[in-house]
Scaffold this motif. Structure first.
Motif, short mmCIF file in Angstrom:
data_model
loop_
_atom_site.label_atom_id
_atom_site.label_comp_id
_atom_site.label_asym_id
_atom_site.label_seq_id
_atom_site.Cartn_x
_atom_site.Cartn_y
_atom_site.Cartn_z
N LYS A 16 38.67 13.67 -11.09
CA LYS A 16 38.78 14.42 -9.85
C LYS A 16 37.96 13.67 -8.81
N CYS A 17 38.30 13.89 -7.56
CA CYS A 17 37.61 13.14 -6.52
C CYS A 17 36.17 13.59 -6.41
N PRO A 18 35.22 12.67 -6.42
CA PRO A 18 33.82 13.06 -6.27
C PRO A 18 33.54 13.54 -4.86
N SER A 19 32.58 14.39 -4.76
CA SER A 19 32.17 14.87 -3.45
C SER A 19 31.17 13.89 -2.89
N LEU A 20 31.61 13.10 -1.92
CA LEU A 20 30.77 12.05 -1.36
C LEU A 20 30.21 12.47 -0.02
N THR A 21 28.95 12.29 0.17
CA THR A 21 28.32 12.59 1.44
C THR A 21 27.61 11.34 1.92
N THR A 22 27.17 11.38 3.14
CA THR A 22 26.49 10.21 3.70
C THR A 22 25.19 9.93 2.99
N SER A 23 24.65 10.90 2.27
CA SER A 23 23.39 10.69 1.58
C SER A 23 23.59 10.21 0.15
N THR A 24 24.86 10.08 -0.30
CA THR A 24 25.12 9.61 -1.65
C THR A 24 24.66 8.17 -1.79
N SER A 25 23.89 7.89 -2.83
CA SER A 25 23.36 6.54 -3.01
C SER A 25 24.42 5.61 -3.55
N PHE A 26 24.19 4.31 -3.37
CA PHE A 26 25.12 3.30 -3.88
C PHE A 26 25.28 3.42 -5.38
N SER A 27 24.18 3.62 -6.11
CA SER A 27 24.24 3.75 -7.56
C SER A 27 25.00 4.99 -7.98
N GLU A 28 24.79 6.11 -7.27
CA GLU A 28 25.50 7.35 -7.60
C GLU A 28 27.00 7.19 -7.39
N MET A 29 27.38 6.49 -6.35
CA MET A 29 28.79 6.30 -6.07
C MET A 29 29.42 5.38 -7.09
N ARG A 136 20.62 -19.22 -5.52
CA ARG A 136 19.94 -18.09 -4.89
C ARG A 136 20.44 -17.94 -3.46
N GLY A 137 20.66 -16.70 -3.04
CA GLY A 137 21.11 -16.46 -1.68
C GLY A 137 21.44 -15.00 -1.44
N TRP A 138 21.81 -14.70 -0.21
CA TRP A 138 22.25 -13.36 0.16
C TRP A 138 23.77 -13.30 0.03
N PHE A 139 24.25 -12.42 -0.83
CA PHE A 139 25.68 -12.31 -1.12
C PHE A 139 26.21 -10.96 -0.63
N ASP A 140 27.47 -10.94 -0.19
CA ASP A 140 28.15 -9.67 0.07
C ASP A 140 28.37 -8.98 -1.27
N VAL A 141 28.04 -7.69 -1.33
CA VAL A 141 28.21 -6.90 -2.54
C VAL A 141 29.24 -5.82 -2.28
N GLN A 142 30.19 -5.70 -3.17
CA GLN A 142 31.28 -4.74 -2.99
C GLN A 142 30.75 -3.31 -3.03
N PRO A 143 30.99 -2.53 -1.95
CA PRO A 143 30.63 -1.12 -1.98
C PRO A 143 31.69 -0.32 -2.73
N PRO A 144 31.42 0.93 -3.03
CA PRO A 144 32.40 1.72 -3.77
C PRO A 144 33.60 2.16 -2.95
N SER A 145 33.57 1.96 -1.64
CA SER A 145 34.68 2.37 -0.79
C SER A 145 34.72 1.48 0.43
N ASP A 146 35.95 1.22 0.95
CA ASP A 146 36.03 0.41 2.17
C ASP A 146 35.68 1.22 3.41
N ASP A 147 35.33 2.49 3.22
CA ASP A 147 34.81 3.28 4.33
C ASP A 147 33.36 2.91 4.64
N ILE A 148 32.72 2.21 3.71
CA ILE A 148 31.31 1.86 3.82
C ILE A 148 31.19 0.38 4.18
N PRO A 149 30.33 0.04 5.13
CA PRO A 149 30.14 -1.39 5.45
C PRO A 149 29.69 -2.17 4.22
#
Length: 388
Positions: A16-29, A136-149
């Protein structure tokens, strides 16, 4: 939330779709996916991203079948470094997904055991310790949704290296000969595969070069008419249509394998610390290799990829061959679909009897359907259009 899946649905198969809020952490998502059909929670990497996993959890050597117990002997379980590939849903190391969970062979999002990262970093640096590279470097990391930068994260990654798995008994001079697949391997596995494949790569390049030189000398050089449609009845091409296809196939294979060879040669010089360890035997079964020999021995120091200054004439001939063969016109005795349709249309308007209308188109159609050089699609189009 999955009714309109985009790349934002990288986290697969929610119960089922999780209830996502702006305060949801990256790890939780990341921890929110549920079981897909395979029975494993997993995350799929977006296009342009690949998976890396933490060696403090999984140790090193991320290829083949995942060994859940491999990480138990790790000296520092909190080691932050990563290596390419992650545990997949099928129990193997994968570049495009990771299994989610807290088990020994699974990725715990809370500990960032596995992440999907961009293919490169604009500010990365590479350290080399006796052939062992760490990026070693700064890499783009995939977020859980494309709604998130897309966030950036500082990572240290042990890379894998590309090598083509050239089949041992593939006849590359034949149109059907295959070059095999390209795979990526950790350093030690790459070195072992290099010593196995280097003689095979050299033998294949030597054979292709010899064959192409003979074709140039016998069929191309100073020949007024190489291939295609003759302008005069007495003109005979030096290469028939099937031979043209075979030579063009050899040229493509040589160019691709020469490029692979240069990449392998450069990678070997980076990964193998001692020059002597880079050498390989100069003889394949039944063949003597035209490699760069170690003075006074029969061992190869490096691959000869035929890209040096002494190969300029050959590569010039190769370009000339490709240019000429690319300009070949169709054979005169193989009518095009436009020619067939024109003949059919003309016959149906000029014949006075039904028999005449049938015989003339039939002769044209048979010219197409009986010739092996005409594609099956063209034959079907011809028959369906004119007989049904």
């Amino acid at each position: 939330c999955l009714e309109s899946p985009g790349r934002g649905c990288a986290i697969a198969a929610f119960d089922k779709c999780p209830s996502l809020t702006t305060s949801t952490s990256f790890s939780e998502m990341q921890a929110s996916p549920s079981l897909p059909a395979s029975g494993h929670k997993h995350v799929s990497c977006w296009e342009g991203f690949h998976c890396v996993s933490r060696i403090g959890k999984f140790s090193t050597g991320h290829i083949g079948t995942v060994d859940p117990s491999a990480g138990k002997g790790v000296a520092n379980p909190d080691a932050p470094e990563y290596e390419e590939n992650c545990p997949g849903t099928d129990g193997t190391w994968r570049p495009d997904e990771y299994v989610v969970g807290e088990g020994s062979g699974e990725c715990d999002p809370a500990k960032h055991d596995c992440v999907c990262v961009s293919g490169g970093s604009s500010d990365s640096t590479t350290t080399d310790t006796k052939g062992v590279e760490l990026v070693r470097g700064w890499f783009d990391v995939q977020p859980p949704s494309d709604d998130i930068p897309i966030p950036k994260r500082q990572l240290a990654i042990y890379p894998h290296y590309a090598i083509r798995l050239l089949p041992q008994y593939s006849d590359l001079t034949s149109v059907s000969g295959t070059l095999g697949q390209v795979t990526r391997l950790p350093r030690q596995d790459w070195i072992a595969k290099y010593h196995q494949l280097a003689p095979r790569i050299q033998a294949a390049l030597d054979e292709l070069k010899t064959d192409l030189e003979e074709h140039y000398k016998n069929d191309i050089q100073d020949k007024p008419f190489v291939c295609g449609r003759a302008d005069w009845p007495e003109d005979k091409p030096s290469l028939e249509a099937n031979d043209v296809a075979a030579v063009k196939s050899q040229i493509r294979k040589f160019q691709l394998l020469s490029s692979d060879c240069a990449m392998v040669r450069d990678t070997a010089s980076k990964l193998i610390a001692e020059l002597d360890d880079e050498a390989f035997f100069s003889a394949a079964p039944g063949k003597t290799l035209n490699c760069n020999l170690i003075a006074g021995t029969k061992r190869c120091q490096q691959l000869n990829c035929y890209r040096g200054s002494d190969d300029m004439v050959f590569r010039s001939h190769l370009r000339e061959m490709k240019r000429i063969l690319d300009q070949c016109r169709p054979e005169a005795d193989i009518p095009t679909m436009a020619e067939v349709e024109k003949e059919v249309s003309h016959a149906s308007h000029t014949s006075e009897s039904g028999m005449g209308r049938a015989l003339l188109p039939f002769a044209a159609i048979m010219a197409v359907t009986s010739d092996k050089n005409v594609s099956p699609t063209a034959r079907r189009q011809c028959c369906v259009k004119n007989f049904l």
